[in-house]
Structure formats: structure tokens, C-alpha cells
Motif scaffolding. Structure first.
Motif, PDB file in Angstrom:
ATOM      1  N   ASP A  13       0.832  -1.211   0.000  1.00  0.00           N
ATOM      2  CA  ASP A  13       0.000   0.000   0.000  1.00  0.00           C
ATOM      3  C   ASP A  13       0.867   1.262   0.000  1.00  0.00           C
ATOM      4  OD1 ASP A  13      -2.381  -1.395  -0.042  1.00  0.00           O
ATOM      5  OD2 ASP A  13      -2.704  -1.263   2.132  1.00  0.00           O
ATOM      6  N   ALA A  14       1.927   1.246   0.786  1.00  0.00           N
ATOM      7  CA  ALA A  14       2.829   2.402   0.842  1.00  0.00           C
ATOM      8  C   ALA A  14       3.501   2.632  -0.511  1.00  0.00           C
ATOM      9  CB  ALA A  14       3.880   2.200   1.934  1.00  0.00           C
ATOM     10  N   VAL A  15       3.845   1.544  -1.194  1.00  0.00           N
ATOM     11  CA  VAL A  15       4.446   1.670  -2.528  1.00  0.00           C
ATOM     12  C   VAL A  15       3.446   2.297  -3.500  1.00  0.00           C
ATOM     13  CG1 VAL A  15       5.302   0.364  -4.521  1.00  0.00           C
ATOM     14  CG2 VAL A  15       6.134  -0.171  -2.230  1.00  0.00           C
ATOM     15  N   LYS A  16       2.197   1.870  -3.430  1.00  0.00           N
ATOM     16  CA  LYS A  16       1.164   2.462  -4.294  1.00  0.00           C
ATOM     17  C   LYS A  16       1.012   3.955  -4.033  1.00  0.00           C
ATOM     18  CE  LYS A  16      -1.595  -1.685  -4.984  1.00  0.00           C
ATOM     19  NZ  LYS A  16      -2.840  -2.379  -4.662  1.00  0.00           N
ATOM     20  N   GLN A  17       1.029   4.322  -2.767  1.00  0.00           N
ATOM     21  CA  GLN A  17       0.916   5.741  -2.419  1.00  0.00           C
ATOM     22  C   GLN A  17       2.130   6.526  -2.923  1.00  0.00           C
ATOM     23  OE1 GLN A  17      -1.869   7.118  -1.243  1.00  0.00           O
ATOM     24  NE2 GLN A  17      -2.682   5.049  -1.346  1.00  0.00           N
ATOM     25  N   LEU A  35      10.874   5.998  -7.507  1.00  0.00           N
ATOM     26  CA  LEU A  35      10.184   5.138  -6.547  1.00  0.00           C
ATOM     27  C   LEU A  35      11.144   4.466  -5.573  1.00  0.00           C
ATOM     28  CD1 LEU A  35       7.554   3.908  -5.536  1.00  0.00           C
ATOM     29  CD2 LEU A  35       7.828   2.103  -7.232  1.00  0.00           C
ATOM     30  N   SER A  36      12.278   4.037  -6.058  1.00  0.00           N
ATOM     31  CA  SER A  36      13.218   3.327  -5.185  1.00  0.00           C
ATOM     32  C   SER A  36      13.827   4.227  -4.108  1.00  0.00           C
ATOM     33  CB  SER A  36      14.326   2.683  -6.015  1.00  0.00           C
ATOM     34  OG  SER A  36      15.046   3.667  -6.734  1.00  0.00           O
ATOM     35  N   ASP A  37      13.653   5.551  -4.228  1.00  0.00           N
ATOM     36  CA  ASP A  37      14.164   6.483  -3.220  1.00  0.00           C
ATOM     37  C   ASP A  37      13.215   6.656  -2.034  1.00  0.00           C
ATOM     38  OD1 ASP A  37      16.372   7.030  -4.832  1.00  0.00           O
ATOM     39  OD2 ASP A  37      15.415   8.754  -5.778  1.00  0.00           O
ATOM     40  N   ASP A  38      12.010   6.173  -2.152  1.00  0.00           N
ATOM     41  CA  ASP A  38      11.011   6.419  -1.115  1.00  0.00           C
ATOM     42  C   ASP A  38      11.371   5.707   0.189  1.00  0.00           C
ATOM     43  OD1 ASP A  38       8.072   7.672  -1.112  1.00  0.00           O
ATOM     44  OD2 ASP A  38       8.151   5.971   0.280  1.00  0.00           O
ATOM     45  N   ARG A  39      11.049   6.333   1.282  1.00  0.00           N
ATOM     46  CA  ARG A  39      11.335   5.814   2.628  1.00  0.00           C
ATOM     47  C   ARG A  39      10.560   4.530   2.946  1.00  0.00           C
ATOM     48  NH1 ARG A  39      14.677   4.986   6.546  1.00  0.00           N
ATOM     49  NH2 ARG A  39      13.627   4.711   8.492  1.00  0.00           N
ATOM     50  N   ALA A  84      11.387  -2.046  -8.034  1.00  0.00           N
ATOM     51  CA  ALA A  84      11.955  -1.698  -6.733  1.00  0.00           C
ATOM     52  C   ALA A  84      11.455  -2.644  -5.649  1.00  0.00           C
ATOM     53  CB  ALA A  84      11.604  -0.249  -6.376  1.00  0.00           C
ATOM     54  N   VAL A  85      10.215  -3.068  -5.766  1.00  0.00           N
ATOM     55  CA  VAL A  85       9.632  -3.990  -4.792  1.00  0.00           C
ATOM     56  C   VAL A  85      10.310  -5.354  -4.886  1.00  0.00           C
ATOM     57  CG1 VAL A  85       7.500  -5.206  -4.155  1.00  0.00           C
ATOM     58  CG2 VAL A  85       7.434  -2.772  -4.717  1.00  0.00           C
ATOM     59  N   TYR A  86      10.536  -5.819  -6.101  1.00  0.00           N
ATOM     60  CA  TYR A  86      11.223  -7.103  -6.298  1.00  0.00           C
ATOM     61  C   TYR A  86      12.571  -7.102  -5.576  1.00  0.00           C
ATOM     62  CZ  TYR A  86      13.758 -10.908  -8.527  1.00  0.00           C
ATOM     63  OH  TYR A  86      14.510 -12.038  -8.753  1.00  0.00           O
ATOM     64  N   TRP A  87      13.355  -6.063  -5.756  1.00  0.00           N
ATOM     65  CA  TRP A  87      14.689  -6.021  -5.158  1.00  0.00           C
ATOM     66  C   TRP A  87      14.633  -5.909  -3.647  1.00  0.00           C
ATOM     67  CZ3 TRP A  87      17.771  -8.264  -8.121  1.00  0.00           C
ATOM     68  CH2 TRP A  87      17.696  -8.127  -9.495  1.00  0.00           C
ATOM     69  N   ILE A  88      13.630  -5.239  -3.129  1.00  0.00           N
ATOM     70  CA  ILE A  88      13.460  -5.174  -1.677  1.00  0.00           C
ATOM     71  C   ILE A  88      13.105  -6.563  -1.139  1.00  0.00           C
ATOM     72  CG2 ILE A  88      11.994  -4.260   0.177  1.00  0.00           C
ATOM     73  CD1 ILE A  88      14.136  -2.284  -0.835  1.00  0.00           C
ATOM     74  N   PHE A  89      12.238  -7.263  -1.851  1.00  0.00           N
ATOM     75  CA  PHE A  89      11.861  -8.614  -1.419  1.00  0.00           C
ATOM     76  C   PHE A  89      13.057  -9.568  -1.472  1.00  0.00           C
ATOM     77  CE2 PHE A  89       7.052  -8.156  -2.484  1.00  0.00           C
ATOM     78  CZ  PHE A  89       6.864  -7.436  -1.319  1.00  0.00           C
ATOM     79  N   ILE A  90      13.926  -9.398  -2.440  1.00  0.00           N
ATOM     80  CA  ILE A  90      15.152 -10.212  -2.490  1.00  0.00           C
ATOM     81  C   ILE A  90      16.068  -9.829  -1.326  1.00  0.00           C
ATOM     82  CG2 ILE A  90      17.271 -10.673  -3.799  1.00  0.00           C
ATOM     83  CD1 ILE A  90      14.890 -12.173  -4.935  1.00  0.00           C
ATOM     84  N   ALA A  91      16.236  -8.547  -1.083  1.00  0.00           N
ATOM     85  CA  ALA A  91      17.073  -8.089   0.030  1.00  0.00           C
ATOM     86  C   ALA A  91      16.571  -8.640   1.360  1.00  0.00           C
ATOM     87  CB  ALA A  91      17.100  -6.562   0.065  1.00  0.00           C
TER      88      ALA A  91
END
Length: 139
Positions: A13-17, A35-39, A84-91
Motif C-alpha cells: 500500500d505504501a508503494v502504491k501511495q 520510486l526506489s528512493d522512497d522511505r 523496486a519492490v522485487y529487489w526489496i523482497f530479495i534483500a
């Protein structure tokens, strides 16, 4: 598991926002925010890390297996999400290392086989190789 579900749902949800706040061509040529810069990404990893650390102290093997399957399967389940979400999920795989110790031999073997099949060697990042090493040590 419900808490884990809420973490992932809240993050998505935060990513969508965050996506809604971006203007066309944001981040191109180093101008503007991308997008990848977002907190929200850092917030998710911090919350997930705290959750996994708590479970690393208390989870039985079956619960640890369910949590690990959910975390390791997230990049596959959310393939349509932004990259960006994919890479966060891998991390996030790196955050699971303490929880791996809670697995019994049989569960570690099962997860090891699945992980190797799901993430081929030529696609793995160093943290994924470390996860595999940890699983092999128990299996």
C-alpha cells in the motif's frame, strides 16, 4: 503469520501511495525522485527485520518454515509489482538468516530444494547464496 501478512500488505500500500506522488519522468537523468528512493522501502525492511528477529527467538521449526516460505516466495508472488519492490523482497532474504537456525533437518532440506529450484544459480545474488549456505548447513 497474520502480522507478517499485515507487514507485506502495508508495504505494498505504501508503494502504491509513493507511486501516486511521482510525476511522469521522475528520476530520469537523475532529476527528481524515483520510486526506489522512497522511505517506505526502508521502513518495510526495518519492520520485517524486527519481526523476523523476534521469531528467531521463539519459532518452532514448522512456524519458521511457514515464515521463510512466505518471505522467499514474495518476489514470485508479486511479480507484477514495480521492480523496486522485487529487489526489496530479495534483500529481505538476508534478514531471514537467524530464523533459518530454527528449522529442523527435514524442513531445511525441503526449503533448500525449493529455493534452489525457484532461484537458479545464474540469477542469485550473494545474499541468496548465503541463505543457501545456511540451509545446507542444517540440511
Amino acid at each position: 503469520m497474520e502480522e507478517l501478512q499485515k507487514l507485506y500488505a502495508g508495504y505494498l500500500d505504501a508503494v502504491k501511495q509513493a507511486q501516486k506522488k511521482l510525476v511522469p519522468a521522475s528520476g530520469l537523468f537523475g532529476i527528481g525522485k524515483k520510486l526506489s528512493d522512497d522511505r517506505c522501502h526502508d521502513d518495510f525492511l526495518e519492520a520485517l527485520g524486527a519481526y523476523l528477529a523476534k521469531k528467531a527467538d521463539t519459532a518452532a521449526s514448522q512456524e519458521a518454515l511457514e515464515i521463510l516460505e512466505r518471505v522467499y516466495g514474495a518476489p514470485i508472488r508479486y511479480q507484477d509489482a514495480p521492480s523496486a519492490v522485487y529487489w526489496i523482497f530479495i534483500a529481505a532474504h538476508g534478514l531471514t538468516r537467524p530464523l533459518i537456525r530454527r528449522l529442523n533437518r527435514q524442513d531445511a532440506q525441503r526449503l533448500l530444494f525449493w529455493y534452489q529450484e525457484t532461484y537458479p544459480r545464474w540469477e542469485r545474488l550473494p545474499i541468496q547464496n548465503q541463505v543457501l549456505k545456511d540451509l545446507k548447513a542444517i540440511a
